[in-house]
Design an enzyme around this catalytic site. Sequence first.
Site, short mmCIF file in Angstrom:
data_model
loop_
_atom_site.label_atom_id
_atom_site.label_comp_id
_atom_site.label_asym_id
_atom_site.label_seq_id
_atom_site.Cartn_x
_atom_site.Cartn_y
_atom_site.Cartn_z
N ASP A 82 -72.19 -58.40 -120.67
CA ASP A 82 -73.55 -57.89 -120.53
C ASP A 82 -73.91 -57.15 -121.81
OD1 ASP A 82 -75.90 -56.50 -119.90
OD2 ASP A 82 -75.30 -56.20 -117.80
N HIS A 83 -74.87 -57.68 -122.55
CA HIS A 83 -75.18 -57.11 -123.87
C HIS A 83 -75.88 -55.76 -123.78
CE1 HIS A 83 -74.98 -57.41 -128.07
NE2 HIS A 83 -76.13 -58.02 -128.35
N ARG A 84 -76.34 -55.38 -122.58
CA ARG A 84 -76.90 -54.03 -122.41
C ARG A 84 -75.80 -52.98 -122.44
NH1 ARG A 84 -79.74 -54.97 -116.74
NH2 ARG A 84 -77.65 -55.86 -116.45
#
Length: 452
Positions: free
Chosen positions: A424-426
């Site tokens: 998850d790039h967040r």
Amino acid sequence: MGTNGAKAMSMVEVKVPDIGDFKEVEVIELMVKPGDTITVDQSLITVESDKASMEIPSSHAGVVKELKVKIGDKVAEGTPLLTLETEGAAAPAPAPAAAAAAAVASAPAAVASTPASPPPAPSLTLVESKPVPTAALEPREDNGFKPHASPSVRKFSRELGVDLVRLKGTGPKGRILHEDVQNYVKAVMAGHGETAAAPAGKGGGIGLDLLPWPSLDFSKFGETELQPLSRIKKISGPNLHRNWVMIPHVTQFDEADVTELEEFRKDSNAALAKSGVKLTMLAFVIKASVSALKKFPAFNASLDEKGENLILKKFYNIGFAADTPNGLVVPVIKNADAKSISQIAQEMGELSAQAREGKLKPADMQGASFTISSLGGIGGTAFTPIINAPEVAILGLSKSSIKPVWDGKQFAPRLMLPLSLSYDHRVIDGAMGARFAAYLAEVLGDMRKTLL
């Protein structure tokens, strides 16, 4: 002589056994009726949770005198199901108790403290879904109206941001079904309904301006066959769709040199042949992943509901995708950090067998902090696994192969295992993703690093 041959009869109340963390599940099928003669472990009712369907077995044998539940009732652990007329003492037949004791004796040491004769646990079974007509998209005014839907449908609708008041159910007595929610979402996506706003932190009100889904009569081009999706795929499909749309996926690819590890695995299996334990490469990867999760704790975490805080988990429960005739399910190895590789391998074998037989309990598929999907036994060089929310990462394994690797002086044949890490790039940036994959490959190249 008259009374010695008589058998004493007694009445027994059969109750719902332990069904995991579920407080209430809905009865969707009655499998016995008054007057039926049943045996120990015979299925009595089918209930539905938000994960799957379960058959509740009987703890006693006898004749059904009275049913205490009906379709649509909510039950939990301890809820009375029916009364039985039994012969002799009101106790389960000894054979299942002996079988339970044998099962406990063969279980890993970490779970050997389980009582030898617990009530039979409910087993999962697939329930074929009958086709239902499309829900009419007729928005209604609220005015205190409470939609008629099961807890699992309510949870499903909340995850997708659908207001059930706006749906017209197609089930019995206007009951809203999973299919009704799915059809509503499809209609919204196609521009035929009001936009369903996603809750804050769960998509932020995603609005997708998409063209209608193409609908063709394929029979014009040749022979066709209509094949219903399995229940597992019907349940997992919307979750996978949500996760793919709402999580900004990035996939990092790498390779691990497992030449020495594979030799060690083969030698260990030869030594363990008499014990019945078979070590798989996945068992080693699970252990190595725990080491990587400890070094990079952001991978063993979840975003909170508002997407403002990271919940770091201090436990290491590793889910692994198991292939079954009806689709993939994800059993969970609990507390993998506290188990040896042989214990992990044995537990994986037991859970995989239960998955193929449809007998996994809900608790067996809950609580994962990280998931591994292995396709190494099938083939392929790499793929992009979809993150299993609310987790923030998933590891994919493809088929290992011999490749020429430069050792500083020459090319040498080495067994290389492809790694596909989606995150998850967040939560995780590219540098951290690359470091995690590189460290995992390093550990698999030398498992002694797990001791550090």
